[in-house]
Design an enzyme around this catalytic site. Structure first.
Site, mmCIF file in Angstrom:
data_model
loop_
_atom_site.group_PDB
_atom_site.id
_atom_site.type_symbol
_atom_site.label_atom_id
_atom_site.label_comp_id
_atom_site.label_asym_id
_atom_site.label_seq_id
_atom_site.Cartn_x
_atom_site.Cartn_y
_atom_site.Cartn_z
ATOM 1 N N ALA A 192 0.877 -1.168 0.000
ATOM 2 C CA ALA A 192 0.000 0.000 0.000
ATOM 3 C C ALA A 192 0.916 1.220 0.000
ATOM 4 O O ALA A 192 2.011 1.164 0.572
ATOM 5 C CB ALA A 192 -0.890 0.011 1.235
ATOM 6 N N LYS A 219 -6.224 -7.340 3.334
ATOM 7 C CA LYS A 219 -5.987 -8.688 3.899
ATOM 8 C C LYS A 219 -7.307 -9.421 4.118
ATOM 9 O O LYS A 219 -7.365 -10.651 3.975
ATOM 10 C CB LYS A 219 -5.210 -8.601 5.216
ATOM 11 C CG LYS A 219 -3.744 -8.178 5.066
ATOM 12 C CD LYS A 219 -2.924 -9.125 4.213
ATOM 13 C CE LYS A 219 -1.430 -8.852 4.365
ATOM 14 N NZ LYS A 219 -0.628 -9.586 3.350
ATOM 15 N N LEU A 245 11.798 -6.001 5.701
ATOM 16 C CA LEU A 245 11.889 -4.737 4.946
ATOM 17 C C LEU A 245 10.551 -4.012 4.943
ATOM 18 O O LEU A 245 10.485 -2.805 5.142
ATOM 19 C CB LEU A 245 12.307 -5.014 3.502
ATOM 20 C CG LEU A 245 13.789 -5.205 3.198
ATOM 21 C CD1 LEU A 245 13.969 -5.378 1.686
ATOM 22 C CD2 LEU A 245 14.616 -4.014 3.694
ATOM 23 N N TYR A 269 -2.829 0.258 10.248
ATOM 24 C CA TYR A 269 -2.755 -0.792 9.228
ATOM 25 C C TYR A 269 -3.758 -0.485 8.104
ATOM 26 O O TYR A 269 -3.553 -0.823 6.949
ATOM 27 C CB TYR A 269 -2.980 -2.173 9.849
ATOM 28 C CG TYR A 269 -2.484 -3.302 8.974
ATOM 29 C CD1 TYR A 269 -1.142 -3.386 8.615
ATOM 30 C CD2 TYR A 269 -3.361 -4.276 8.493
ATOM 31 C CE1 TYR A 269 -0.683 -4.412 7.803
ATOM 32 C CE2 TYR A 269 -2.914 -5.308 7.681
ATOM 33 C CZ TYR A 269 -1.576 -5.373 7.343
ATOM 34 O OH TYR A 269 -1.124 -6.381 6.533
HETATM 35 P P1 NAD Z 1 9.217 -8.108 2.602
HETATM 36 O O1 NAD Z 1 9.444 -6.666 2.318
HETATM 37 O O2 NAD Z 1 10.400 -8.937 2.845
HETATM 38 O O3 NAD Z 1 8.334 -8.771 1.475
HETATM 39 C C1 NAD Z 1 7.343 -8.071 0.761
HETATM 40 C C2 NAD Z 1 7.521 -8.479 -0.679
HETATM 41 O O4 NAD Z 1 6.495 -7.937 -1.499
HETATM 42 C C3 NAD Z 1 8.863 -7.985 -1.269
HETATM 43 O O5 NAD Z 1 9.588 -9.075 -1.739
HETATM 44 C C4 NAD Z 1 8.430 -7.082 -2.408
HETATM 45 O O6 NAD Z 1 9.318 -7.141 -3.499
HETATM 46 C C5 NAD Z 1 7.086 -7.719 -2.752
HETATM 47 N N1 NAD Z 1 6.245 -6.880 -3.600
HETATM 48 C C6 NAD Z 1 5.619 -5.704 -3.318
HETATM 49 N N2 NAD Z 1 5.003 -5.232 -4.425
HETATM 50 C C7 NAD Z 1 5.239 -6.138 -5.422
HETATM 51 C C8 NAD Z 1 4.898 -6.212 -6.793
HETATM 52 N N3 NAD Z 1 4.176 -5.250 -7.404
HETATM 53 N N4 NAD Z 1 5.303 -7.287 -7.512
HETATM 54 C C9 NAD Z 1 6.052 -8.259 -6.931
HETATM 55 N N5 NAD Z 1 6.417 -8.243 -5.634
HETATM 56 C C10 NAD Z 1 6.013 -7.186 -4.890
HETATM 57 O O7 NAD Z 1 8.216 -8.130 3.862
HETATM 58 P P2 NAD Z 1 7.428 -9.340 4.559
HETATM 59 O O8 NAD Z 1 7.078 -8.832 5.894
HETATM 60 O O9 NAD Z 1 8.184 -10.599 4.413
HETATM 61 O O10 NAD Z 1 6.076 -9.404 3.717
HETATM 62 C C11 NAD Z 1 5.619 -10.582 3.088
HETATM 63 C C12 NAD Z 1 4.147 -10.809 3.372
HETATM 64 O O11 NAD Z 1 3.995 -11.040 4.763
HETATM 65 C C13 NAD Z 1 3.238 -9.645 3.026
HETATM 66 O O12 NAD Z 1 2.048 -10.146 2.444
HETATM 67 C C14 NAD Z 1 2.923 -9.058 4.378
HETATM 68 O O13 NAD Z 1 1.675 -8.402 4.375
HETATM 69 C C15 NAD Z 1 2.880 -10.306 5.200
HETATM 70 N N6 NAD Z 1 2.991 -10.135 6.654
HETATM 71 C C16 NAD Z 1 4.048 -9.466 7.202
HETATM 72 C C17 NAD Z 1 4.138 -9.347 8.587
HETATM 73 C C18 NAD Z 1 5.270 -8.592 9.226
HETATM 74 O O14 NAD Z 1 5.113 -8.150 10.373
HETATM 75 N N7 NAD Z 1 6.414 -8.437 8.582
HETATM 76 C C19 NAD Z 1 3.163 -9.937 9.403
HETATM 77 C C20 NAD Z 1 2.106 -10.612 8.816
HETATM 78 C C21 NAD Z 1 2.033 -10.711 7.435
HETATM 79 O O1 0WE Z 2 1.530 -6.372 5.913
HETATM 80 C C1 0WE Z 2 2.342 -5.729 6.537
HETATM 81 C C2 0WE Z 2 3.071 -4.565 5.897
HETATM 82 C C3 0WE Z 2 2.884 -4.514 4.411
HETATM 83 C C4 0WE Z 2 3.320 -3.215 3.787
HETATM 84 C C5 0WE Z 2 4.413 -2.467 4.215
HETATM 85 C C6 0WE Z 2 4.759 -1.294 3.552
HETATM 86 C C7 0WE Z 2 5.887 -0.418 4.014
HETATM 87 C C8 0WE Z 2 6.465 0.382 2.884
HETATM 88 C C9 0WE Z 2 2.587 -2.760 2.706
HETATM 89 N N1 0WE Z 2 2.907 -1.611 2.065
HETATM 90 C C10 0WE Z 2 3.976 -0.898 2.457
HETATM 91 N N2 0WE Z 2 4.269 0.250 1.779
HETATM 92 C C11 0WE Z 2 5.425 0.939 1.965
HETATM 93 O O2 0WE Z 2 5.636 2.003 1.342
HETATM 94 N N3 0WE Z 2 2.560 -6.061 7.866
HETATM 95 C C12 0WE Z 2 1.725 -7.061 8.473
HETATM 96 C C13 0WE Z 2 3.539 -5.372 8.732
HETATM 97 C C14 0WE Z 2 2.842 -4.249 9.408
HETATM 98 O O3 0WE Z 2 2.660 -3.072 8.791
HETATM 99 C C15 0WE Z 2 1.943 -2.251 9.645
HETATM 100 C C16 0WE Z 2 1.675 -2.952 10.820
HETATM 101 C C17 0WE Z 2 2.241 -4.237 10.660
HETATM 102 C C18 0WE Z 2 2.207 -5.349 11.648
HETATM 103 C C19 0WE Z 2 1.503 -0.950 9.447
HETATM 104 C C20 0WE Z 2 0.789 -0.318 10.476
HETATM 105 C C21 0WE Z 2 0.513 -0.995 11.660
HETATM 106 C C22 0WE Z 2 0.955 -2.320 11.834
#
Ligand code: NAD
Ligand code: 0WE
Length: 261
Positions: free
Chosen positions: A95, A163, A196, A156
């Site tokens: 987002a 989601k 990241l 969020y």
């Molecule tokens: P991450 O930054 O390592 O992975 C996010 C990935 O999304 C990256 O590899 C990025 O290249 C890819 N991406 C974004 N836009 C894209 C596009 N247009 N085409 C192809 N790839 C694209 O971070 P993460 O935390 O490992 O996120 C992976 C998943 O886990 C996401 O769906 C996120 O919502 C979910 N998630 C994350 C957390 C957390 O706290 N980190 C918790 C629950 C769920």
């Molecule tokens: O799904 C996510 C994060 C996904 C994400 C992160 C970014 C950061 C950089 C989607 N879009 C972007 N766009 C960017 O420009 N999570 C589950 C991790 C997360 O993100 C939050 C959380 C948690 C947990 C954002 C606000 C509050 C809680």
């Protein structure tokens, strides 16, 4: 012998060795799975190449899931290595930064709402559509969700709405893909992890501490723990599980600390 021996998985969403997608790829590889990785853009290629080396993969393909053309090219390139395969992992969300900070109703905009849903939910369907002709019987698809799908979590915002869409998508895809080829579709809902995607989020450190304190296990989860659960769900050990969202969150989603008595 690993429980994924003889299986092949395409993993979408590795950006670094902290990515949840990497935890999943590594766990699957440890269970004997052959792995193919994609990277979003050239900036990320080097890091993904390194990850591919670690899991013994020589298949690394560019894929931007916001483009049907890019998705279709990904599968035609994959076909040059594999005639068929078993597993697709979708670990992608996006987002616009402006949407993830502030009052939901005030900050949310039409185009950015659509973009978040396109990249974070529709892309799972798009990958399934393109993968389908190459997917083996009893294959499995898996995506990664977050508790914000079912609770209104501060900041969020539109990602939570996306989601919720993704989790409904899991059920509709499971209903559509189960009958013919026995393909299963599931999600893991992970607790917060410093990746990241999380590094740009204000006060993420505070959120991590709060989540640990408010969980049954009193700690955060790791990408290895999410990876192991994901590997199980994509294996034949989970042959009776489809359309489900499994929480990998130290028990945060159900836990209530209760009053100080
Ligand atoms: P991450 O930054 O390592 O992975 C996010 C990935 O999304 C990256 O590899 C990025 O290249 C890819 N991406 C974004 N836009 C894209 C596009 N247009 N085409 C192809 N790839 C694209 O971070 P993460 O935390 O490992 O996120 C992976 C998943 O886990 C996401 O769906 C996120 O919502 C979910 N998630 C994350 C957390 C957390 O706290 N980190 C918790 C629950 C769920
Ligand atoms: O799904 C996510 C994060 C996904 C994400 C992160 C970014 C950061 C950089 C989607 N879009 C972007 N766009 C960017 O420009 N999570 C589950 C991790 C997360 O993100 C939050 C959380 C948690 C947990 C954002 C606000 C509050 C809680």
């Amino acid at each position: 012998m690993g429980f994924l021996t003889g299986k092949r998985a395409l993993v979408v969403g590795v950006a670094s060795n902290r990515s949840i997608a990497w935890g999943i790829a590594e766990s699957m590889a440890k269970q004997g799975c052959e792995i193919a990785l994609t990277y979003q853009n050239e900036k990320l290629k080097k890091r993904v190449d390194k990850c591919a080396e670690v899991c013994n993969s020589n298949i690394v393909i560019q894929c931007d899931v916001s483009s049907d053309d890019s998705i279709n090219k990904t599968f035609s390139e994959l076909k040059q290595h594999w005639d068929n395969f078993d597993i697709v992992v979708h670990s992608v969300a996006f987002a616009h930064r402006s949407q993830l900070d502030g009052n939901y109703v005030e900050v949310t905009e039409r185009e950015k709402f659509a973009q978040a849903h396109d990249i974070s939910s529709y892309s799972f369907t798009a990958l399934a559509k393109s993968a389908s002709p190459m997917l083996n019987e009893n294959g499995a698809l898996l995506t990664v969700s977050y508790l914000g799908a079912i609770r209104a979590i501060p900041n969020y915002n539109v990602m939570g709405v996306a989601k919720a869409s993704l989790e409904a998508n899991v059920r509709y895809m499971a209903a559509a893909m189960g009958p013919e080829k026995g393909i299963r579709v599931n999600a893991v809902s992970a607790g917060p992890i410093k990746t990241l995607a999380a590094s740009g989020i204000k006060d993420f450190g505070k959120l991590l501490d709060y989540a640990a304190d408010s969980s049954a296990l009193k700690r955060n989860v790791t990408i290895e723990e999410v990876g192991n659960a994901a590997a199980f769900l994509c294996s034949d050990l989970a042959s009776g599980i489809t359309g489900e969202v499994t929480y990998i969150d130290s028990g945060y989603n159900f836990y209530d600390k209760g009053p100080d008595l």
